[in-house]
Design a protein around this motif. Sequence first.
Motif, PDB file in Angstrom:
ATOM      1  N   ILE A  16      10.899  -1.919  -7.949  1.00 19.92           N
ATOM      2  CA  ILE A  16      10.816  -0.629  -7.258  1.00 19.92           C
ATOM      3  C   ILE A  16       9.773   0.266  -7.920  1.00 19.92           C
ATOM      4  O   ILE A  16       8.954   0.907  -7.245  1.00 19.92           O
ATOM      5  N   ALA A  17       9.780   0.303  -9.259  1.00 18.85           N
ATOM      6  CA  ALA A  17       8.795   1.119  -9.973  1.00 18.85           C
ATOM      7  C   ALA A  17       7.381   0.631  -9.695  1.00 18.85           C
ATOM      8  O   ALA A  17       6.468   1.434  -9.440  1.00 18.85           O
ATOM      9  N   LEU A  18       7.187  -0.686  -9.717  1.00 20.37           N
ATOM     10  CA  LEU A  18       5.858  -1.239  -9.444  1.00 20.37           C
ATOM     11  C   LEU A  18       5.442  -0.982  -8.000  1.00 20.37           C
ATOM     12  O   LEU A  18       4.254  -0.773  -7.720  1.00 20.37           O
ATOM     13  N   LEU A  19       6.412  -0.998  -7.089  1.00 19.45           N
ATOM     14  CA  LEU A  19       6.090  -0.748  -5.684  1.00 19.45           C
ATOM     15  C   LEU A  19       5.560   0.667  -5.490  1.00 19.45           C
ATOM     16  O   LEU A  19       4.522   0.878  -4.849  1.00 19.45           O
ATOM     17  N   PHE A  20       6.261   1.642  -6.049  1.00 10.45           N
ATOM     18  CA  PHE A  20       5.816   3.032  -5.932  1.00 10.45           C
ATOM     19  C   PHE A  20       4.464   3.233  -6.602  1.00 10.45           C
ATOM     20  O   PHE A  20       3.568   3.879  -6.060  1.00 10.45           O
ATOM     21  N   ARG A  21       4.317   2.678  -7.793  1.00 13.78           N
ATOM     22  CA  ARG A  21       3.067   2.862  -8.512  1.00 13.78           C
ATOM     23  C   ARG A  21       1.915   2.117  -7.864  1.00 13.78           C
ATOM     24  O   ARG A  21       0.776   2.573  -7.906  1.00 13.78           O
ATOM     25  N   PHE A  22       2.201   0.978  -7.240  1.00 16.04           N
ATOM     26  CA  PHE A  22       1.135   0.259  -6.542  1.00 16.04           C
ATOM     27  C   PHE A  22       0.597   1.090  -5.386  1.00 16.04           C
ATOM     28  O   PHE A  22      -0.621   1.214  -5.204  1.00 16.04           O
ATOM     29  N   ALA A  23       1.510   1.666  -4.608  1.00 17.00           N
ATOM     30  CA  ALA A  23       1.077   2.487  -3.475  1.00 17.00           C
ATOM     31  C   ALA A  23       0.253   3.677  -3.938  1.00 17.00           C
ATOM     32  O   ALA A  23      -0.760   4.036  -3.324  1.00 17.00           O
ATOM     33  N   GLN A  24       0.662   4.291  -5.054  1.00 16.25           N
ATOM     34  CA  GLN A  24      -0.072   5.453  -5.562  1.00 16.25           C
ATOM     35  C   GLN A  24      -1.412   5.046  -6.170  1.00 16.25           C
ATOM     36  O   GLN A  24      -2.434   5.706  -5.941  1.00 16.25           O
ATOM     37  N   SER A  25      -1.425   3.962  -6.937  1.00 19.14           N
ATOM     38  CA  SER A  25      -2.669   3.527  -7.588  1.00 19.14           C
ATOM     39  C   SER A  25      -3.673   3.019  -6.566  1.00 19.14           C
ATOM     40  O   SER A  25      -4.876   3.280  -6.687  1.00 19.14           O
ATOM     41  N   PHE A  26      -3.199   2.298  -5.569  1.00 20.17           N
ATOM     42  CA  PHE A  26      -4.103   1.749  -4.568  1.00 20.17           C
ATOM     43  C   PHE A  26      -4.740   2.849  -3.728  1.00 20.17           C
ATOM     44  O   PHE A  26      -5.837   2.684  -3.207  1.00 20.17           O
ATOM     45  N   GLY A  27      -4.036   3.961  -3.601  1.00 21.23           N
ATOM     46  CA  GLY A  27      -4.587   5.086  -2.850  1.00 21.23           C
ATOM     47  C   GLY A  27      -5.104   6.195  -3.723  1.00 21.23           C
ATOM     48  O   GLY A  27      -5.223   7.342  -3.262  1.00 21.23           O
ATOM     49  N   VAL A  28      -5.444   5.901  -4.982  1.00 19.45           N
ATOM     50  CA  VAL A  28      -5.882   6.938  -5.914  1.00 19.45           C
ATOM     51  C   VAL A  28      -7.145   7.619  -5.398  1.00 19.45           C
ATOM     52  O   VAL A  28      -8.074   6.983  -4.918  1.00 19.45           O
TER      53      VAL A  28
END
Length: 298
Positions: free
Chosen positions: A222-234
């Motif tokens: 779950i943590a990686l999912l949220f961070r992936f979405a945020q990092s990919f759209g940085v």
Amino acid sequence: MRLSTNNYNQEKYIGWWLIIPALIILTLVFIYPITRAFWMSFFQQNLGTELESIFAGFSNYSRLLGDGRFWQSLRNTTIFTAVSLTLELILGMIFALILNQAFFARGIVRTTALIPWALPTAVMGLAWAWIFNDQYGVVNDILMRLGFISENINWLGEPNRAMLSLIVADVWKTTPFIAIILLAGLQSIPSDLYEAHQMDGASPWQSFWQITIPLLTPQILIALLFRFAQSFGVFDLVQVMTGGGPAGSTEMVAIYIYATVRRYLDFGYGASLVVVTFLLLILVVALTFFLISKLQKN
């Protein structure tokens, strides 16, 4: 039985009425923009058409396949996301294990650890831009005082160093987010499991791999999912620190989309970039939820 069924139907009816406002808001702020972008991606609307919409079929997507700048931005985004998430997960796990221990003023330390995450990204990015400044930055000053360098390093002016600087800034800001999620998961693991495992002769390292990691896997995903979405759209961090430079070496997909739409006024092609990026995110999210469901069944 009939009374119970009636109560269930009544609660279900009330539940739908309560969720309708959320569905309306979700439609307005999420579904409609994506649907609009998908529709616009089949049209050419740029300065060449005098901003008039002209149906172009899949020409925008064909152009995307041969767009080297897009693939370079996708590569930059992938590198940034992969390295940032790896470091954040490792550091977040370490901090979560530390914060899960009992020590003096633990509540104050936990609250303080959230400060980087609470800071606005644009403000934090500006601070890190000054930290890595080649003339006045504190990084060069510390390295020179320690004798590691003899002259100032242009951190934000060289491609690899600029990417490294962005990753350091992102890891500093978002590691507390992962740490807090993992900390919540650690607190849900019964201490009896560790005590029984220790009585069986297991070392702390074995308990970590055989108890902590398996039981903490859903929170990790779950943590990686949220961070992936945020990092990919940085966007804001990169825009403030490097603006996508030097020479496009730190240009992320979001920066490229912004330049396409706002600078070049190419709305049709920008919409196709949004659609492709959205589909990539959906693919990763769907895969993550699939893994979570498999883990929960097991």
